[in-house]
Design an enzyme around this catalytic site. Structure first.
Site, PDB file in Angstrom:
ATOM      1  N   SER A  80       1.891   6.408   4.821  1.00 50.71           N
ATOM      2  CA  SER A  80       0.701   7.241   4.599  1.00 50.71           C
ATOM      3  C   SER A  80       1.002   8.616   4.015  1.00 50.71           C
ATOM      4  O   SER A  80       0.073   9.286   3.554  1.00 50.71           O
ATOM      5  CB  SER A  80      -0.080   7.393   5.900  1.00 50.71           C
ATOM      6  OG  SER A  80      -0.710   6.179   6.215  1.00 50.71           O
ATOM      7  N   LYS A  83      -0.269   9.055   0.592  1.00 50.10           N
ATOM      8  CA  LYS A  83      -1.711   9.213   0.335  1.00 50.10           C
ATOM      9  C   LYS A  83      -2.067  10.611  -0.148  1.00 50.10           C
ATOM     10  O   LYS A  83      -3.044  10.796  -0.876  1.00 50.10           O
ATOM     11  CB  LYS A  83      -2.502   8.881   1.604  1.00 50.10           C
ATOM     12  CG  LYS A  83      -2.369   7.420   2.045  1.00 50.10           C
ATOM     13  CD  LYS A  83      -3.000   7.213   3.409  1.00 50.10           C
ATOM     14  CE  LYS A  83      -2.876   5.795   3.896  1.00 50.10           C
ATOM     15  NZ  LYS A  83      -3.355   5.623   5.276  1.00 50.10           N
ATOM     16  N   TYR A 208      -1.817   0.114  -3.913  1.00 49.54           N
ATOM     17  CA  TYR A 208      -1.764   0.783  -2.606  1.00 49.54           C
ATOM     18  C   TYR A 208      -0.486   0.422  -1.837  1.00 49.54           C
ATOM     19  O   TYR A 208       0.238   1.306  -1.360  1.00 49.54           O
ATOM     20  CB  TYR A 208      -3.020   0.409  -1.802  1.00 49.54           C
ATOM     21  CG  TYR A 208      -2.988   0.903  -0.371  1.00 49.54           C
ATOM     22  CD1 TYR A 208      -3.237   2.237  -0.067  1.00 49.54           C
ATOM     23  CD2 TYR A 208      -2.691   0.037   0.682  1.00 49.54           C
ATOM     24  CE1 TYR A 208      -3.188   2.699   1.243  1.00 49.54           C
ATOM     25  CE2 TYR A 208      -2.643   0.487   1.990  1.00 49.54           C
ATOM     26  CZ  TYR A 208      -2.895   1.818   2.271  1.00 49.54           C
ATOM     27  OH  TYR A 208      -2.831   2.273   3.572  1.00 49.54           O
ATOM     28  N   TYR A 260      -4.002  12.237  11.753  1.00 45.03           N
ATOM     29  CA  TYR A 260      -5.031  11.375  12.333  1.00 45.03           C
ATOM     30  C   TYR A 260      -5.687  12.036  13.532  1.00 45.03           C
ATOM     31  O   TYR A 260      -6.003  13.213  13.470  1.00 45.03           O
ATOM     32  CB  TYR A 260      -4.449   9.991  12.648  1.00 45.03           C
ATOM     33  CG  TYR A 260      -3.953   9.354  11.387  1.00 45.03           C
ATOM     34  CD1 TYR A 260      -4.855   8.987  10.396  1.00 45.03           C
ATOM     35  CD2 TYR A 260      -2.613   9.188  11.133  1.00 45.03           C
ATOM     36  CE1 TYR A 260      -4.418   8.449   9.200  1.00 45.03           C
ATOM     37  CE2 TYR A 260      -2.162   8.645   9.942  1.00 45.03           C
ATOM     38  CZ  TYR A 260      -3.079   8.274   8.985  1.00 45.03           C
ATOM     39  OH  TYR A 260      -2.652   7.758   7.803  1.00 45.03           O
ATOM     40  N   VAL A 278       3.528   5.647   9.089  1.00 51.45           N
ATOM     41  CA  VAL A 278       3.927   4.738  10.177  1.00 51.45           C
ATOM     42  C   VAL A 278       5.412   4.389  10.193  1.00 51.45           C
ATOM     43  O   VAL A 278       5.874   3.805  11.168  1.00 51.45           O
ATOM     44  CB  VAL A 278       3.163   3.401  10.220  1.00 51.45           C
ATOM     45  CG1 VAL A 278       1.816   3.547  10.835  1.00 51.45           C
ATOM     46  CG2 VAL A 278       3.139   2.700   8.914  1.00 51.45           C
TER      47      VAL A 278
HETATM   48  O1  DON Z   1      -1.773   0.637   5.199  1.00 49.52           O
HETATM   49  C1  DON Z   1      -1.002   0.766   6.133  1.00 49.52           C
HETATM   50  O2  DON Z   1      -1.304   0.409   7.267  1.00 49.52           O
HETATM   51  C2  DON Z   1       0.343   1.403   5.866  1.00 49.52           C
HETATM   52  N1  DON Z   1       0.832   1.029   4.580  1.00 49.52           N
HETATM   53  C3  DON Z   1       0.263   2.902   5.950  1.00 49.52           C
HETATM   54  C4  DON Z   1      -0.344   3.409   7.246  1.00 49.52           C
HETATM   55  C5  DON Z   1       0.235   4.659   7.752  1.00 49.52           C
HETATM   56  O3  DON Z   1       1.304   5.092   7.394  1.00 49.52           O
HETATM   57  C6  DON Z   1      -0.530   5.335   8.832  1.00 49.52           C
HETATM   58  N2  DON Z   1       0.215   6.449   9.356  1.00 49.52           N
HETATM   59  N3  DON Z   1       0.444   6.911  10.370  1.00 49.52           N
END
Ligand code: DON
Length: 324
Positions: A80, A83, A208, A260, A278
């Site tokens: 994330s 993003k 994405y 978040y 994540v």
């Molecule tokens: O879309 C997802 O779930 C992962 N590629 C990225 C999510 C993420 O990193 C949330 N962060 N804490």
């Protein structure tokens, strides 16, 4: 894994950075203990093997002097954190009006992969660009004739920001997420039904998943954060890479939504704009001074690196870095 403290020996740190270099190894080892209360993300199967008690940090200043400690050389995928930068590229491609008809500006109070508000809040656009729904919409806005061309534009932008032309996405992590992303697929199809997503859903998801899988070290994240700390101009090259206004927007989102549902707590305890991923990465910055990259794969229940958050709160309070 290494746990020794390293600095850029060609330019030894001076002033506050020298003070930080002295304390950092001890602070890092204290924070590392927090990892035992967290869990490595496993919903993307390829992430599950990350070393749960790794912890690394790089702090980079505008003269190119850096201080690192712990597992700063560990390679991890941006997830994330990416993003923030796809938002910036979409703003460069379409301007504020083009982007903010497709995503909102508000925190959600829901999990990062929630789709509940897409269904119940009219007109069904994602609340902000840093949750999964918002970032998937942003991926659909990146200019390019094909998913390949879009992904190449994203990678070229990230390479410029990180000052590393060899930056690439991790094929195994990309494939692992693409093969298991039932929830993100549901979000994307709902966005398509809500007329937020343009184009083919699988094409958008390819862009994405690929930007989430771009592989970095703490040093790359620190360098990308440094450009944000200097309002879009890379202080190490003097090149303006992002318009200042768009950097202001990205940093504001990082404060309100970057961690978040722990964004408020992180703003109070560390007082810095930040974005987590994540795989345990955190990008943060001290405006006009430092870009900072952290990695610690064990996550707390909000999806943020448990040891990484502890370390940043410790450093920011000790060094009086809060922007507030
Ligand atoms: O879309 C997802 O779930 C992962 N590629 C990225 C999510 C993420 O990193 C949330 N962060 N804490």
């Amino acid at each position: 894994m290494t746990d020794n403290h390293q600095t850029d020996r060609s330019h030894p740190p001076q002033g506050p950075l020298a003070a930080l270099a002295k304390e950092l190894p001890d602070w890092l080892e204290t924070s590392r203990i927090q990892a035992s209360s967290g869990r490595v993300a496993s919903y993307i199967p390829e992430l599950a093997g990350a070393p749960y008690n790794a912890l690394g940090i790089t702090v980079l200043d505008g003269q190119g002097v850096s201080v690192s400690a712990g597992d700063a050389e560990l390679r991890f995928t941006m997830q994330s954190i990416s993003k923030v930068f796809t938002l910036l590229l979409a703003l460069i491609d379409h301007g504020e009006d083009g982007v903010f008809t497709k995503v909102g500006m508000e925190p959600t109070g829901d999990d990062f992969n929630s789709m509940v508000k897409l269904e119940i809040v009219v007109p069904g656009i994602p609340f902000n660009p840093l949750i999964n729904a918002g970032a998937i919409s942003i991926s659909s806005l990146i200019k390019g004739a094909t998913p390949k061309e879009k992904s190449e534009r994203v990678l070229a932008f990230f390479r410029d920001l990180a000052g590393d032309s060899s930056l690439a996405y991790n094929e195994a992590v990309y494939r692992s997420e693409a093969a298991t992303a039932n929830r993100n697929r549901s979000i994307a199809y709902l966005l398509k039904a809500n007329r937020v997503l343009e184009g083919d859903v699988e094409d958008v998801l390819e862009v994405y998943f690929k930007h989430c899988a771009i592989e970095v070290t703490c040093g790359h994240i620190a360098r990308m954060a440094l450009v944000l700390a200097y309002d879009g101009t890379d202080p190490l090259t003097g090149r303006q890479l992002i318009p200042r206004r768009y950097v202001q927007i990205a940093k504001t989102f990082m404060i309100t939504c970057g961690m978040y549902n722990a964004s408020g707590e992180f703003a109070i305890r560390a007082g810095l704009p930040a974005k987590s991923g994540v795989s345990g990465g955190i990008l943060t910055l001290v405006p006009g001074r430092y870009g900072i990259g952290v990695v610690g794969p064990a996550l707390n229940d909000k999806g943020n690196s448990t040891a990484g958050v502890h370390l940043l709160e410790t450093i920011s309070q000790a060094m009086d870095w809060s922007i507030f």
